[in-house]
Design a protein around this motif. Sequence first.
Motif, short mmCIF file in Angstrom:
data_model
loop_
_atom_site.label_atom_id
_atom_site.label_comp_id
_atom_site.label_asym_id
_atom_site.label_seq_id
_atom_site.Cartn_x
_atom_site.Cartn_y
_atom_site.Cartn_z
N LYS A 62 3.74 -4.55 7.87
CA LYS A 62 4.88 -4.23 6.99
C LYS A 62 4.98 -5.26 5.88
O LYS A 62 5.17 -4.92 4.70
CB LYS A 62 6.17 -4.20 7.80
CG LYS A 62 7.42 -3.98 6.96
CD LYS A 62 8.66 -4.02 7.84
CE LYS A 62 9.90 -4.10 7.02
NZ LYS A 62 10.38 -5.44 6.77
N ASN A 63 4.84 -6.55 6.21
CA ASN A 63 4.92 -7.62 5.21
C ASN A 63 3.80 -7.51 4.18
O ASN A 63 4.03 -7.70 2.98
CB ASN A 63 4.89 -9.00 5.88
CG ASN A 63 6.12 -9.25 6.73
OD1 ASN A 63 7.14 -8.58 6.58
ND2 ASN A 63 6.00 -10.18 7.65
N VAL A 64 2.59 -7.19 4.63
CA VAL A 64 1.46 -7.05 3.70
C VAL A 64 1.72 -5.89 2.74
O VAL A 64 1.51 -6.02 1.52
CB VAL A 64 0.13 -6.85 4.47
CG1 VAL A 64 -0.98 -6.39 3.54
CG2 VAL A 64 -0.26 -8.13 5.19
N ASN A 69 3.47 -4.67 -3.16
CA ASN A 69 4.36 -3.81 -3.94
C ASN A 69 4.21 -2.33 -3.62
O ASN A 69 4.37 -1.47 -4.48
CB ASN A 69 4.20 -4.05 -5.45
CG ASN A 69 4.68 -5.42 -5.82
OD1 ASN A 69 5.69 -5.90 -5.31
ND2 ASN A 69 3.96 -6.08 -6.72
N ALA A 70 3.89 -2.04 -2.39
CA ALA A 70 3.83 -0.65 -1.93
C ALA A 70 5.08 -0.39 -1.09
O ALA A 70 5.75 -1.32 -0.65
CB ALA A 70 2.58 -0.41 -1.12
N LYS A 71 5.37 0.88 -0.90
CA LYS A 71 6.54 1.27 -0.11
C LYS A 71 6.10 2.28 0.94
O LYS A 71 5.37 3.22 0.64
CB LYS A 71 7.60 1.89 -1.00
CG LYS A 71 8.84 2.29 -0.25
CD LYS A 71 9.89 2.92 -1.16
CE LYS A 71 11.12 3.18 -0.34
NZ LYS A 71 11.62 4.50 -0.41
N ILE A 72 6.54 2.06 2.18
CA ILE A 72 6.27 3.02 3.24
C ILE A 72 7.28 4.16 3.08
O ILE A 72 8.49 3.95 3.19
CB ILE A 72 6.40 2.38 4.63
CG1 ILE A 72 5.47 1.16 4.74
CG2 ILE A 72 6.09 3.40 5.72
CD1 ILE A 72 5.78 0.26 5.91
N TYR A 86 -2.63 12.41 16.37
CA TYR A 86 -3.07 11.79 15.13
C TYR A 86 -1.86 11.61 14.22
O TYR A 86 -0.95 12.44 14.23
CB TYR A 86 -4.12 12.66 14.42
CG TYR A 86 -5.42 12.70 15.17
CD1 TYR A 86 -6.48 11.90 14.79
CD2 TYR A 86 -5.58 13.53 16.29
CE1 TYR A 86 -7.68 11.92 15.50
CE2 TYR A 86 -6.77 13.55 16.99
CZ TYR A 86 -7.82 12.75 16.59
OH TYR A 86 -8.99 12.76 17.29
N ALA A 87 -1.87 10.52 13.46
CA ALA A 87 -0.75 10.25 12.56
C ALA A 87 -1.26 9.71 11.24
O ALA A 87 -2.40 9.26 11.13
CB ALA A 87 0.22 9.25 13.20
N ARG A 88 -0.37 9.75 10.25
CA ARG A 88 -0.65 9.19 8.94
C ARG A 88 0.55 8.36 8.51
O ARG A 88 1.70 8.74 8.75
CB ARG A 88 -0.88 10.30 7.91
CG ARG A 88 -2.08 11.17 8.20
CD ARG A 88 -2.35 12.21 7.11
NE ARG A 88 -1.17 12.88 6.59
CZ ARG A 88 -0.68 14.05 7.04
NH1 ARG A 88 -1.28 14.65 8.04
NH2 ARG A 88 0.37 14.59 6.49
N ILE A 89 0.26 7.25 7.87
CA ILE A 89 1.30 6.44 7.24
C ILE A 89 1.28 6.83 5.77
O ILE A 89 0.24 6.74 5.12
CB ILE A 89 1.02 4.93 7.42
CG1 ILE A 89 0.97 4.58 8.91
CG2 ILE A 89 2.08 4.10 6.68
CD1 ILE A 89 0.41 3.20 9.20
N ASP A 94 2.72 2.05 -6.42
CA ASP A 94 2.92 2.16 -7.87
C ASP A 94 2.93 3.62 -8.32
O ASP A 94 2.26 3.99 -9.29
CB ASP A 94 1.85 1.37 -8.63
CG ASP A 94 1.98 -0.12 -8.40
OD1 ASP A 94 3.13 -0.60 -8.23
OD2 ASP A 94 0.94 -0.81 -8.37
N GLY A 95 3.66 4.47 -7.61
CA GLY A 95 3.78 5.87 -7.97
C GLY A 95 2.64 6.74 -7.48
O GLY A 95 2.66 7.96 -7.65
N ARG A 96 1.66 6.15 -6.84
CA ARG A 96 0.52 6.90 -6.31
C ARG A 96 0.74 7.16 -4.82
O ARG A 96 1.08 6.27 -4.07
CB ARG A 96 -0.76 6.09 -6.53
CG ARG A 96 -2.02 6.84 -6.21
CD ARG A 96 -3.26 6.08 -6.70
NE ARG A 96 -3.32 4.72 -6.19
CZ ARG A 96 -4.09 4.34 -5.17
NH1 ARG A 96 -4.88 5.21 -4.57
NH2 ARG A 96 -4.09 3.09 -4.76
N HIS A 97 0.54 8.41 -4.42
CA HIS A 97 0.69 8.84 -3.02
C HIS A 97 -0.58 8.47 -2.26
O HIS A 97 -1.67 8.90 -2.62
CB HIS A 97 0.92 10.36 -2.99
CG HIS A 97 1.05 10.93 -1.63
ND1 HIS A 97 2.26 11.04 -0.99
CD2 HIS A 97 0.12 11.42 -0.77
CE1 HIS A 97 2.06 11.59 0.20
NE2 HIS A 97 0.78 11.83 0.35
#
Length: 179
Positions: A62-64, A69-72, A86-89, A94-97
């Motif tokens: 989470k800290n990394v 500057n990314a957001k979960i 199976y899962a995805r985070i 910066d506006g990129r999915h």
Amino acid sequence: MVEMTVESVRINLATQQRVVILKATKQERYLFIWIAYAEAYAIAVELQGTTSPRPLTHDLLKNVIEELNAKIVSIVISDLIDEIYYARIVLDVDGRHVEIDSRPSDAIALAVRAKTPIYVEESVLERAGVVPEQNEEPQPPTLRSEMKHEDEEEEEEENLDAYRDFINSLDVLDEFGKD
């Protein structure tokens, strides 16, 4: 997709296996995912509002992510193949999915730390979800099934009783790690 919350983390005292129980936010549907000790501990610690003296792996991740500057945005339990979830985070960079493949237990541990939504694909819930009680209102028969016979209703009630017995046999990990 169905939004879920972590209802609890429990342990089967007979087998020492841990399970995270997800509950749909807008309905009575549950999903049980058996997980390892470390991930159960990481989820339980966060749910209890306690901290570790040093960052756990999920705290580090989470800290990394935040330092870059990314957001979960969310996590998605996306598939169930041969009894493996199976899962995805899902990240916003910066506006990129961006979607990162993950084990559900790690994704859930990260989601509870980042306070982000947990989603489960409807197809996963159809195959593995649990509805603990029947709807009180009668449901019209679907094209795939005719009206239930009495023996089918009794079998369904027995299945619900087995579900209740199973849940009651598990201990909530309120004091995780204490023997």
